[in-house]
Each structure stands twice: as structure tokens, then as C-alpha cells.
Design a protein around this motif. Structure first.
Motif, PDB file in Angstrom:
ATOM      1  N   THR A   7      -7.544 -21.100 -16.344  1.00  0.00           N
ATOM      2  CA  THR A   7      -6.614 -22.005 -16.427  1.00  0.00           C
ATOM      3  C   THR A   7      -6.914 -23.230 -16.768  1.00  0.00           C
ATOM      4  OG1 THR A   7      -5.944 -22.449 -14.177  1.00  0.00           O
ATOM      5  CG2 THR A   7      -4.966 -20.310 -15.267  1.00  0.00           C
ATOM      6  N   ALA A   8      -6.165 -24.088 -17.607  1.00  0.00           N
ATOM      7  CA  ALA A   8      -6.291 -25.630 -17.713  1.00  0.00           C
ATOM      8  C   ALA A   8      -6.388 -26.170 -16.311  1.00  0.00           C
ATOM      9  CB  ALA A   8      -5.031 -26.058 -18.420  1.00  0.00           C
ATOM     10  N   ALA A   9      -5.522 -25.986 -15.367  1.00  0.00           N
ATOM     11  CA  ALA A   9      -5.833 -26.482 -13.949  1.00  0.00           C
ATOM     12  C   ALA A   9      -7.131 -26.226 -13.553  1.00  0.00           C
ATOM     13  CB  ALA A   9      -4.582 -26.132 -13.114  1.00  0.00           C
ATOM     14  N   SER A  10      -7.800 -25.195 -13.669  1.00  0.00           N
ATOM     15  CA  SER A  10      -9.269 -24.553 -12.964  1.00  0.00           C
ATOM     16  C   SER A  10     -10.412 -25.432 -13.620  1.00  0.00           C
ATOM     17  CB  SER A  10      -9.187 -23.183 -12.848  1.00  0.00           C
ATOM     18  OG  SER A  10      -9.453 -22.457 -13.986  1.00  0.00           O
ATOM     19  N   LEU A  11     -10.018 -25.959 -14.757  1.00  0.00           N
ATOM     20  CA  LEU A  11     -11.190 -26.492 -15.577  1.00  0.00           C
ATOM     21  C   LEU A  11     -11.849 -27.927 -15.244  1.00  0.00           C
ATOM     22  CD1 LEU A  11     -10.185 -25.166 -19.339  1.00  0.00           C
ATOM     23  CD2 LEU A  11     -12.036 -24.113 -17.674  1.00  0.00           C
ATOM     24  N   ASP A  20      -8.426 -17.857 -27.850  1.00  0.00           N
ATOM     25  CA  ASP A  20      -8.609 -16.664 -28.827  1.00  0.00           C
ATOM     26  C   ASP A  20      -7.328 -16.098 -28.821  1.00  0.00           C
ATOM     27  OD1 ASP A  20      -9.155 -14.545 -30.301  1.00  0.00           O
ATOM     28  OD2 ASP A  20     -10.910 -13.878 -29.188  1.00  0.00           O
ATOM     29  N   VAL A  21      -6.303 -16.477 -29.663  1.00  0.00           N
ATOM     30  CA  VAL A  21      -5.107 -15.508 -29.471  1.00  0.00           C
ATOM     31  C   VAL A  21      -5.086 -14.137 -29.609  1.00  0.00           C
ATOM     32  CG1 VAL A  21      -3.888 -17.523 -30.384  1.00  0.00           C
ATOM     33  CG2 VAL A  21      -4.652 -15.984 -32.168  1.00  0.00           C
ATOM     34  N   PHE A  22      -6.229 -13.525 -30.263  1.00  0.00           N
ATOM     35  CA  PHE A  22      -6.446 -12.110 -30.158  1.00  0.00           C
ATOM     36  C   PHE A  22      -6.787 -11.558 -28.856  1.00  0.00           C
ATOM     37  CE2 PHE A  22      -7.184 -13.440 -34.707  1.00  0.00           C
ATOM     38  CZ  PHE A  22      -6.431 -12.668 -35.147  1.00  0.00           C
ATOM     39  N   ALA A  23      -7.087 -12.380 -28.021  1.00  0.00           N
ATOM     40  CA  ALA A  23      -7.352 -11.881 -26.599  1.00  0.00           C
ATOM     41  C   ALA A  23      -6.106 -11.658 -25.732  1.00  0.00           C
ATOM     42  CB  ALA A  23      -8.336 -12.718 -25.796  1.00  0.00           C
ATOM     43  N   ARG A  24      -5.744 -10.637 -25.440  1.00  0.00           N
ATOM     44  CA  ARG A  24      -4.490 -10.391 -24.676  1.00  0.00           C
ATOM     45  C   ARG A  24      -4.269 -11.439 -23.535  1.00  0.00           C
ATOM     46  NH1 ARG A  24      -3.869  -4.633 -21.840  1.00  0.00           N
ATOM     47  NH2 ARG A  24      -6.140  -4.662 -22.845  1.00  0.00           N
ATOM     48  N   ALA A  25      -5.207 -11.732 -22.616  1.00  0.00           N
ATOM     49  CA  ALA A  25      -4.932 -12.880 -21.440  1.00  0.00           C
ATOM     50  C   ALA A  25      -5.125 -14.101 -21.870  1.00  0.00           C
ATOM     51  CB  ALA A  25      -5.703 -12.383 -20.333  1.00  0.00           C
ATOM     52  N   CYS A  26      -5.334 -14.489 -23.128  1.00  0.00           N
ATOM     53  CA  CYS A  26      -5.647 -16.058 -23.437  1.00  0.00           C
ATOM     54  C   CYS A  26      -4.200 -16.674 -23.288  1.00  0.00           C
ATOM     55  CB  CYS A  26      -6.013 -16.197 -24.716  1.00  0.00           C
ATOM     56  SG  CYS A  26      -6.315 -17.846 -25.402  1.00  0.00           S
ATOM     57  N   PRO A  27      -4.144 -17.668 -22.580  1.00  0.00           N
ATOM     58  CA  PRO A  27      -2.835 -18.696 -22.772  1.00  0.00           C
ATOM     59  C   PRO A  27      -2.172 -19.148 -24.090  1.00  0.00           C
ATOM     60  CG  PRO A  27      -4.632 -19.489 -21.163  1.00  0.00           C
ATOM     61  CD  PRO A  27      -5.265 -18.356 -22.006  1.00  0.00           C
ATOM     62  N   SER A  28      -3.176 -19.014 -25.195  1.00  0.00           N
ATOM     63  CA  SER A  28      -2.683 -19.489 -26.362  1.00  0.00           C
ATOM     64  C   SER A  28      -1.704 -18.600 -26.941  1.00  0.00           C
ATOM     65  CB  SER A  28      -3.973 -19.722 -27.368  1.00  0.00           C
ATOM     66  OG  SER A  28      -4.453 -18.516 -27.539  1.00  0.00           O
ATOM     67  N   MET A  32       1.645 -19.559 -28.769  1.00  0.00           N
ATOM     68  CA  MET A  32       1.793 -18.987 -30.353  1.00  0.00           C
ATOM     69  C   MET A  32       3.086 -18.062 -30.264  1.00  0.00           C
ATOM     70  SD  MET A  32      -0.058 -16.060 -32.251  1.00  0.00           S
ATOM     71  CE  MET A  32       0.576 -14.641 -31.364  1.00  0.00           C
ATOM     72  N   GLU A  33       3.455 -17.077 -29.252  1.00  0.00           N
ATOM     73  CA  GLU A  33       4.820 -16.553 -29.304  1.00  0.00           C
ATOM     74  C   GLU A  33       6.006 -17.505 -29.250  1.00  0.00           C
ATOM     75  OE1 GLU A  33       4.364 -14.012 -26.023  1.00  0.00           O
ATOM     76  OE2 GLU A  33       2.892 -12.667 -27.119  1.00  0.00           O
ATOM     77  N   ASN A  34       5.695 -18.652 -28.369  1.00  0.00           N
ATOM     78  CA  ASN A  34       7.013 -19.775 -28.423  1.00  0.00           C
ATOM     79  C   ASN A  34       7.131 -20.157 -29.833  1.00  0.00           C
ATOM     80  OD1 ASN A  34       7.558 -19.230 -25.750  1.00  0.00           O
ATOM     81  ND2 ASN A  34       6.010 -20.748 -24.981  1.00  0.00           N
TER      82      ASN A  34
END
Length: 134
Positions: A7-11, A20-28, A32-34
Motif C-alpha cells: 500500500t502507499a502507506a507501507s512504501l 497495473d489496473v489489470f491486476a485484481r489486487a492493484c489499488p489503481s 479507475m472504477e471511481n
């Protein structure tokens, strides 16, 4: 087996987050859905025209309910695309505008909307099983 995405907080601030919006768990993907939901696209495109108060934006985005617009704006604000400014007046005046990232994304969305509008007659004819005129 791959490890969960950070996550952004852990980086570490020096580490770049690779999305990578094609990756199921990607926060992006959630972002994108919003953005690409019906109301997100229309709200962002309207806000590209300028700052709006809530009810004026609701009138501009014809058909959106008060609840859906409020939820959409909250999501876009949380994602850093919309700025919500509360002015200390009685009653309080709230205005919505785009952030720099919101402006960049909304500009691309408006290009897409213009393309859709230009191609709509051919697509409407295709739906009806007709050849487009032209």
C-alpha cells in the motif's frame, strides 16, 4: 505464489509504486472504477468546465441523485481528483473543483466523450441494424 501488493502507506518514499489496473489486487483498479463509472465520468467532465456548488453540479449532471453525486464526489475527493472547499458563511457554502490530477484525467475523459458523441450516429444506426448515412 506472489506476495500482496504494497500500500502507499507501507512504501518507502523513495520507492515508486508500480500500478497495473489489470491486476485484481492493484489499488489503481478501485481508483479507475471511481473515475469510469457513469457518474464519475460526468462529474469530472463537468468540473473541467469550472468550479461548481453541489446543486449546480447536480443540475449539470442531469439524472444523478443527490445521494449518488455525494458518494461520487466523496470517492473522487478521496482519490485526490476533486477538491472540496467549505467557505465559512451562513449557511456554509461548499464548492467543488478539480485538482491538477483531476484536470489531467478529466481532459482525457472529455476527449473520449467528444469522440463518443461524434461516433454516436453510426453506433445508433448499428444498434438499429441500419447502415449509417455519410
Amino acid at each position: 505464489m506472489s506476495s500482496p501488493l504494497p500500500t502507499a502507506a507501507s512504501l518507502d518514499p523513495d520507492d515508486a509504486l508500480i500500478c497495473d489496473v489489470f491486476a485484481r489486487a492493484c489499488p489503481s483498479r478501485a481508483i479507475m472504477e471511481n473515475i469510469v463509472g457513469k457518474w464519475g465520468v460526468l462529474a469530472l467532465a463537468a468540473l473541467l468546465e469550472g468550479t461548481y456548488r453541489f446543486n449546480a453540479l447536480r443540475r449539470r449532471v442531469d439524472g444523478v441523485s443527490e445521494k449518488m453525486l455525494a458518494q461520487t464526489l466523496q470517492n473522487l475527493e478521496r482519490d485526490g481528483l476533486v477538491h472540496r472547499e467549505v467557505q465559512a458563511t451562513i449557511p456554509a457554502r461548499v464548492e467543488y473543483s478539480l485538482t491538477p490530477a483531476g484536470t489531467r484525467i478529466a481532459t482525457q475523459l472529455v476527449n473520449l466523450l467528444e469522440l463518443i458523441e461524434a461516433e454516436a450516429p453510426a453506433m445508433i444506426a448499428a444498434r438499429a441494424g441500419q447502415e449509417p448515412e455519410g
